[in-house]
Design an enzyme around this catalytic site. Sequence first.
Site, mmCIF file in Angstrom:
data_model
loop_
_atom_site.group_PDB
_atom_site.id
_atom_site.type_symbol
_atom_site.label_atom_id
_atom_site.label_comp_id
_atom_site.label_asym_id
_atom_site.label_seq_id
_atom_site.Cartn_x
_atom_site.Cartn_y
_atom_site.Cartn_z
ATOM 1 N N LYS A 45 62.444 -48.804 28.886
ATOM 2 C CA LYS A 45 63.231 -48.612 30.099
ATOM 3 C C LYS A 45 62.515 -48.690 31.052
ATOM 4 O O LYS A 45 63.081 -49.107 32.400
ATOM 5 C CB LYS A 45 63.445 -46.842 29.848
ATOM 6 C CG LYS A 45 64.072 -46.359 31.118
ATOM 7 C CD LYS A 45 64.513 -44.759 30.957
ATOM 8 C CE LYS A 45 63.297 -43.771 30.916
ATOM 9 N NZ LYS A 45 62.660 -43.411 32.424
ATOM 10 N N ASN A 46 61.202 -48.417 31.168
ATOM 11 C CA ASN A 46 60.286 -48.606 32.406
ATOM 12 C C ASN A 46 59.881 -49.683 32.575
ATOM 13 O O ASN A 46 59.269 -49.933 33.754
ATOM 14 C CB ASN A 46 59.126 -47.346 32.218
ATOM 15 C CG ASN A 46 59.800 -46.001 32.258
ATOM 16 O OD1 ASN A 46 60.748 -45.663 32.664
ATOM 17 N ND2 ASN A 46 58.800 -45.143 31.965
ATOM 18 N N CYS A 90 62.189 -33.449 41.180
ATOM 19 C CA CYS A 90 63.025 -33.367 39.963
ATOM 20 C C CYS A 90 62.620 -32.574 38.924
ATOM 21 O O CYS A 90 61.590 -31.612 39.462
ATOM 22 C CB CYS A 90 62.858 -34.663 39.216
ATOM 23 S SG CYS A 90 61.428 -34.960 38.434
ATOM 24 N N ARG A 100 57.427 -35.457 43.116
ATOM 25 C CA ARG A 100 57.392 -36.831 43.031
ATOM 26 C C ARG A 100 57.807 -37.457 44.180
ATOM 27 O O ARG A 100 58.610 -38.313 44.392
ATOM 28 C CB ARG A 100 58.523 -37.291 41.820
ATOM 29 C CG ARG A 100 58.115 -36.457 40.601
ATOM 30 C CD ARG A 100 58.844 -36.864 39.459
ATOM 31 N NE ARG A 100 58.702 -38.390 39.072
ATOM 32 C CZ ARG A 100 59.382 -38.850 38.057
ATOM 33 N NH1 ARG A 100 60.338 -38.248 37.517
ATOM 34 N NH2 ARG A 100 59.224 -39.810 37.830
ATOM 35 N N ASP A 136 54.250 -39.249 29.333
ATOM 36 C CA ASP A 136 55.597 -39.468 28.709
ATOM 37 C C ASP A 136 55.425 -39.091 27.246
ATOM 38 O O ASP A 136 56.483 -39.002 26.501
ATOM 39 C CB ASP A 136 55.997 -40.660 28.839
ATOM 40 C CG ASP A 136 56.392 -40.969 30.415
ATOM 41 O OD1 ASP A 136 56.892 -42.223 30.756
ATOM 42 O OD2 ASP A 136 56.285 -40.041 31.075
ATOM 43 N N ARG A 174 69.323 -40.585 28.845
ATOM 44 C CA ARG A 174 68.703 -41.228 29.874
ATOM 45 C C ARG A 174 67.541 -42.320 29.265
ATOM 46 O O ARG A 174 67.501 -43.309 29.964
ATOM 47 C CB ARG A 174 67.953 -40.241 30.815
ATOM 48 C CG ARG A 174 69.076 -39.407 31.765
ATOM 49 C CD ARG A 174 68.163 -39.097 32.697
ATOM 50 N NE ARG A 174 67.636 -39.832 33.582
ATOM 51 C CZ ARG A 174 66.851 -39.308 34.801
ATOM 52 N NH1 ARG A 174 66.810 -38.105 35.222
ATOM 53 N NH2 ARG A 174 66.196 -40.335 35.540
#
Length: 418
Positions: free
Chosen positions: A22-23, A117, A122, A305, A397
């Site tokens: 994803k990143n 968030c 952030r 993460d 997500r």
Amino acid sequence: MDKIVVEGGGRLVGSISISGAKNAALPILAASILPSGPSTFKNVPQLQDVATMAKLLRRLGGEVDGKKTMVVHPPHGRKLKLEAPYELVKTMRASVLVLGPLVARFGKARVSQPGGCAIGTRPIDQHLRGLEAMGAKIHLDHGYVDVECKRLRGATIVLDMPTVTGCENLMMAAALAKGRTVIENAAREPEVEDLALLLNKMGARVQGAGTAIITIDGVDELQPVEHTIIADRIEAGTFAVAAAVTRGDVLLEGAQAEHMDAMLAKLRGAGVTVTVERGGVRVRGGGDLRPVDITTQPHPGFPTDMQAQFMMMATQARGESMIKETIFENRFMHVPELARMGADIHTDGRVAVIRGPRKLTGAPVMATDLRASASLVIAGLVASGKTEVLRVYHLDRGYEAIEKKLRGVGAKIKRVKA
Ligand code: EPZ
């Protein structure tokens, strides 16, 4: 809102195919803005965040076709609209990644400030300071950032912290700037390296990606290319923890061990057998788990993460573990949910102490952020009885078909449509 229902017990045995990262996909899709023609991306993960980035590219005037193989025609012509609206940016902070490419290619952009968030405020001050150093005029207006610069010029930028998307935004901006840009205290994540590889394939001149000093010599234009996204090291790490706590035996197909050193070292330290095989990384649980002491760090340190997933594993280890979260100010929201299942976790600011082993019992739990939700699903795999993880849109997500992948290795798990 959908929920995921897990029946605890049973080992995970078999192999799980790891999706694209994803990143890496998110900055790489944003980089498709830089050339004038369509680029093709392979191994694109089917995730909500990727769909949001595709929606944003269309909103800017681009065309996006395909799913696992995606063809992206950058914004162009009459449909060109150099604005990333609040309703998209608020759902995904990584939308800010279009800022650098838009200013580099079109000379201006208007992007909503992402706002905070669940895991922290952030801000994007590092992104903006870097663009300013490259000659951009920044104007904050009603929650939006207006950035303007006819032609960015190379600069030396020292980041206050190795921000991943900050570094990526500035690399993309510098690719078309006039002259040399040096980014110091750069992020060293594998996803930053994958972006640099893509940019160089487009004709950019990026050196040093993966180290703390990245040098970019700007060029006048970039060419569209074809690129395959690297495997998702966080998805792989998440399933590795699931295999460990269920005393299973799982091959993480396509996982790239060279991106996972810190987390694999901690798994081995906990007594888990980890072997690198031709097809990927094999993880075998077995005897008692040993406690772990973890401090999250920028890459190559232990990834934030993976913090929630390892905290869940620590609840099953024999002894006392300590976990310190240094990247985000509020990333322990999985703690009260794990406690409701019977975990013994004490937190003091950014430090958590976990005592185990504790027998977990199933319960309805609330997902709050992407990785916290994953740790609750893993907890459900070992808890006795039924666990219901609510608000699984957080999971969607960042995890492609997580319940299908886990069912494929024996988990008793299903998604219940709202
Ligand atoms: C990236 O977020 C990842 N997202 C995150 O993954 C990951 O947790 C994070 O890096 C850290 O590794 C993507 O790559 C799309 P940061 P990013 O900028 O770039 C502060 C997931 O679960 N900061 O490295 O947004 C910031 O507040 C997600 O997949 C500033 O102060 O994170 C944070 O405390 C979650 N000013 C720290 O730096 C800035 O301008 C690290 O943030 C930028 C960041």
